[in-house]
Design a protein around this motif. Structure first.
Motif, mmCIF file in Angstrom:
data_model
loop_
_atom_site.group_PDB
_atom_site.id
_atom_site.type_symbol
_atom_site.label_atom_id
_atom_site.label_comp_id
_atom_site.label_asym_id
_atom_site.label_seq_id
_atom_site.Cartn_x
_atom_site.Cartn_y
_atom_site.Cartn_z
ATOM 1 N N ASP A 38 0.833 -1.209 0.000
ATOM 2 C CA ASP A 38 0.000 0.000 0.000
ATOM 3 C C ASP A 38 0.865 1.255 0.000
ATOM 4 N N HIS A 39 1.931 1.227 0.799
ATOM 5 C CA HIS A 39 2.840 2.384 0.833
ATOM 6 C C HIS A 39 3.538 2.554 -0.515
ATOM 7 N N PHE A 40 4.045 1.450 -1.055
ATOM 8 C CA PHE A 40 4.784 1.504 -2.319
ATOM 9 C C PHE A 40 3.904 2.038 -3.448
ATOM 10 N N LEU A 41 2.635 1.654 -3.448
ATOM 11 C CA LEU A 41 1.740 2.031 -4.542
ATOM 12 C C LEU A 41 1.074 3.392 -4.355
ATOM 13 N N GLN A 42 1.401 4.071 -3.247
ATOM 14 C CA GLN A 42 0.837 5.415 -3.041
ATOM 15 C C GLN A 42 1.216 6.357 -4.170
ATOM 16 N N LYS A 43 2.467 6.248 -4.603
ATOM 17 C CA LYS A 43 2.953 7.086 -5.692
ATOM 18 C C LYS A 43 3.388 6.184 -6.841
ATOM 19 N N LYS A 44 2.409 5.632 -7.536
ATOM 20 C CA LYS A 44 2.729 4.761 -8.666
ATOM 21 C C LYS A 44 3.371 5.571 -9.778
ATOM 22 N N GLY A 45 4.092 4.880 -10.643
ATOM 23 C CA GLY A 45 4.643 5.525 -11.823
ATOM 24 C C GLY A 45 3.543 5.787 -12.846
ATOM 25 N N LYS A 46 3.947 5.991 -14.063
ATOM 26 C CA LYS A 46 3.003 6.366 -15.118
ATOM 27 C C LYS A 46 2.370 5.161 -15.810
ATOM 28 N N ASN A 47 2.694 3.962 -15.321
ATOM 29 C CA ASN A 47 2.182 2.736 -15.964
ATOM 30 C C ASN A 47 2.662 2.614 -17.410
ATOM 31 N N LEU A 48 3.840 3.157 -17.697
ATOM 32 C CA LEU A 48 4.313 3.176 -19.084
ATOM 33 C C LEU A 48 4.489 1.768 -19.641
ATOM 34 N N ARG A 49 5.013 0.860 -18.830
ATOM 35 C CA ARG A 49 5.257 -0.500 -19.327
ATOM 36 C C ARG A 49 3.942 -1.227 -19.663
ATOM 37 N N PRO A 50 2.954 -1.235 -18.763
ATOM 38 C CA PRO A 50 1.661 -1.836 -19.140
ATOM 39 C C PRO A 50 1.009 -1.156 -20.334
ATOM 40 N N ILE A 51 1.142 0.173 -20.410
ATOM 41 C CA ILE A 51 0.601 0.905 -21.560
ATOM 42 C C ILE A 51 1.218 0.370 -22.847
ATOM 43 N N LEU A 52 2.531 0.162 -22.838
ATOM 44 C CA LEU A 52 3.226 -0.309 -24.041
ATOM 45 C C LEU A 52 2.824 -1.738 -24.400
ATOM 46 N N VAL A 53 2.678 -2.597 -23.396
ATOM 47 C CA VAL A 53 2.247 -3.981 -23.653
ATOM 48 C C VAL A 53 0.876 -3.983 -24.331
ATOM 49 N N LEU A 54 -0.047 -3.205 -23.781
ATOM 50 C CA LEU A 54 -1.420 -3.196 -24.302
ATOM 51 C C LEU A 54 -1.505 -2.510 -25.658
ATOM 52 N N LEU A 55 -0.738 -1.431 -25.841
ATOM 53 C CA LEU A 55 -0.727 -0.765 -27.152
ATOM 54 C C LEU A 55 -0.105 -1.670 -28.219
ATOM 55 N N ALA A 56 0.947 -2.400 -27.853
ATOM 56 C CA ALA A 56 1.588 -3.320 -28.807
ATOM 57 C C ALA A 56 0.620 -4.402 -29.242
ATOM 58 N N ALA A 57 -0.125 -4.952 -28.279
ATOM 59 C CA ALA A 57 -1.109 -5.990 -28.597
ATOM 60 C C ALA A 57 -2.167 -5.456 -29.559
ATOM 61 N N LYS A 58 -2.690 -4.266 -29.257
ATOM 62 C CA LYS A 58 -3.758 -3.704 -30.085
ATOM 63 C C LYS A 58 -3.234 -3.221 -31.441
ATOM 64 N N CYS A 59 -1.996 -2.742 -31.449
ATOM 65 C CA CYS A 59 -1.399 -2.308 -32.720
ATOM 66 C C CYS A 59 -1.145 -3.516 -33.625
ATOM 67 N N ALA A 60 -0.786 -4.633 -33.011
ATOM 68 C CA ALA A 60 -0.458 -5.844 -33.777
ATOM 69 C C ALA A 60 -1.692 -6.505 -34.377
ATOM 70 N N THR A 61 -2.764 -6.608 -33.587
ATOM 71 C CA THR A 61 -3.935 -7.364 -34.069
ATOM 72 C C THR A 61 -5.274 -6.672 -33.808
ATOM 73 N N GLY A 62 -5.240 -5.542 -33.094
ATOM 74 C CA GLY A 62 -6.487 -4.835 -32.828
ATOM 75 C C GLY A 62 -7.219 -5.279 -31.581
ATOM 76 N N SER A 63 -6.609 -6.164 -30.777
ATOM 77 C CA SER A 63 -7.314 -6.661 -29.591
ATOM 78 C C SER A 63 -6.330 -6.986 -28.470
ATOM 79 N N VAL A 64 -6.877 -7.154 -27.253
ATOM 80 C CA VAL A 64 -6.093 -7.660 -26.126
ATOM 81 C C VAL A 64 -6.862 -8.810 -25.496
ATOM 82 N N ASN A 65 -6.184 -9.584 -24.662
ATOM 83 C CA ASN A 65 -6.858 -10.688 -23.974
ATOM 84 C C ASN A 65 -6.239 -10.863 -22.584
ATOM 85 N N GLN A 66 -6.638 -11.893 -21.875
ATOM 86 C CA GLN A 66 -6.141 -12.103 -20.518
ATOM 87 C C GLN A 66 -4.633 -12.311 -20.491
#
Length: 325
Positions: A38-66
């Motif tokens: 809880d303390h560590f996540l008080q000041k989360k980063g910008k979520n850049l890495r998850p953003i890139l994973v999800l954008l790459a998936a959608k850019c590649a095929t137009g969708s994401v999954n679990q």
């Protein structure tokens, strides 16, 4: 609309799902772990890495999954584990304007929490049931540690070159960006040709990200989250200073090298090295290299259909160059 919000427009719902899943993945019946998380996540980063994973998936095929979500969680946990361990190694007391775990609690808990993050990351990687995703994540973990050790050795040997610098920042940073794009595309069964193009884009993006991060070390800013000259204090010689050392005349560079070799990092000498890099156009050179890598990165996206996700990747590139923290 700020630039990060603009980047996330094509994946707004996916990011919401990620945030919920990420916190859920870290829940424990151990109250001390929950308190530290809880303390560590008080000041989360910008979520850049998850953003890139999800954008790459959608850019590649137009969708994401679990599998895309599990891959994004695994990568973010790998990254956060390294931050926890780095804070212990560097004896850092503040990160993102918040007390580090080693400062608020103690170093033992910080190391163990990092190990906990790594364990959950491995669980999430296995959950994808894709051996290539697991392989990509494990290779990244080894490469990033290799980069940290290589940087430490370079600092000790004081043998600096631009070529060596790029090798180190590839292992430390660009490999993470490559992995984000690779596992994102793998999670949606993209073609190998598309994966390679996205990985190459990520390679240049990662180099730019680290160069920009290194430039911060030469300027005072309360927003950056680390003290000015921190890299130099740790013996890390980055691109602006490398350029100045390799192009200076009249023996000034040798004087600066002696300070580095002798690790004579008094506040006065750190400021001397910073001024030397700035006055010898080290910042301008680093900014020029970022622009060169930007052109190469954009070439990698040319064959992709013009979509909102592709536009977001271009915006990520611009944001990475222009960011101030």
């Amino acid at each position: 609309m700020d630039i990060l919000t603009e980047i996330k427009v094509p994946i707004q719902e996916e990011i919401k799902n990620f945030d919920e899943s990420f916190r859920e993945a870290l829940l424990s019946d151990n109250e001390l772990i929950n308190k530290a998380v809880d303390h560590f996540l008080q000041k989360k980063g910008k979520n850049l890495r998850p953003i890139l994973v999800l954008l790459a998936a959608k850019c590649a095929t137009g969708s994401v999954n679990q599998k895309s979500f599990d891959s994004a969680i695994a990568l973010e946990l790998f990254h956060n584990a390294t931050l926890l361990h780095d804070d212990v190694l560097d004896e850092t007391n503040m990160r993102r304007g918040l007390e580090t775990i080693n400062s608020k609690f103690n170093s033992k808990l910080a190391v163990l929490l990092g190990d906990y993050f790594l364990s959950i990351a491995l669980q999430k990687a296995v959950t994808t049931d894709n051996i290539y995703i697991v392989k990509s994540l494990s290779e990244f973990a080894a490469t990033s540690v290799d980069g940290e050790i290589q940087q430490m050795f370079t600092a000790q040997s004081a043998n600096f070159s631009e070529e060596n610098y790029y090798k180190i920042i590839y292992k430390k940073t660009a490999s993470l960006f490559e992995t984000c794009f690779r596992v994102g595309a793998l999670s949606v069964d993209s073609s190998e040709e598309r994966i390679e193009k996205l990985e190459k884009f990520a390679y240049y993006l990662g180099l730019i990200f680290q160069i920009r991060d290194d430039i911060f070390d030469y300027f005072k800013s309360d927003e950056v989250g680390k003290p000015t000259g921190n890299d130099i204090r740790e013996g890390k010689v980055t691109l602006p200073l490398i350029y100045a050392l390799n192009t200076s005349v009249n023996g000034v560079g040798e004087k600066m090298l002696n300070i580095i070799r002798e690790k004579d990092f008094t506040p006065e000498n750190i400021q001397l090295l910073i001024n030397f890099a700035v006055e010898n156009q080290g910042i301008e050179y680093a900014e020029k290299k970022m622009e060169e890598f930007k052109v190469k990165a954009l070439e990698c996206l040319e064959e992709f259909t013009d979509t909102a996700e592709k536009e977001s990747l271009k915006t990520v590139l611009n944001y990475t160059i222009q960011r101030n923290k």
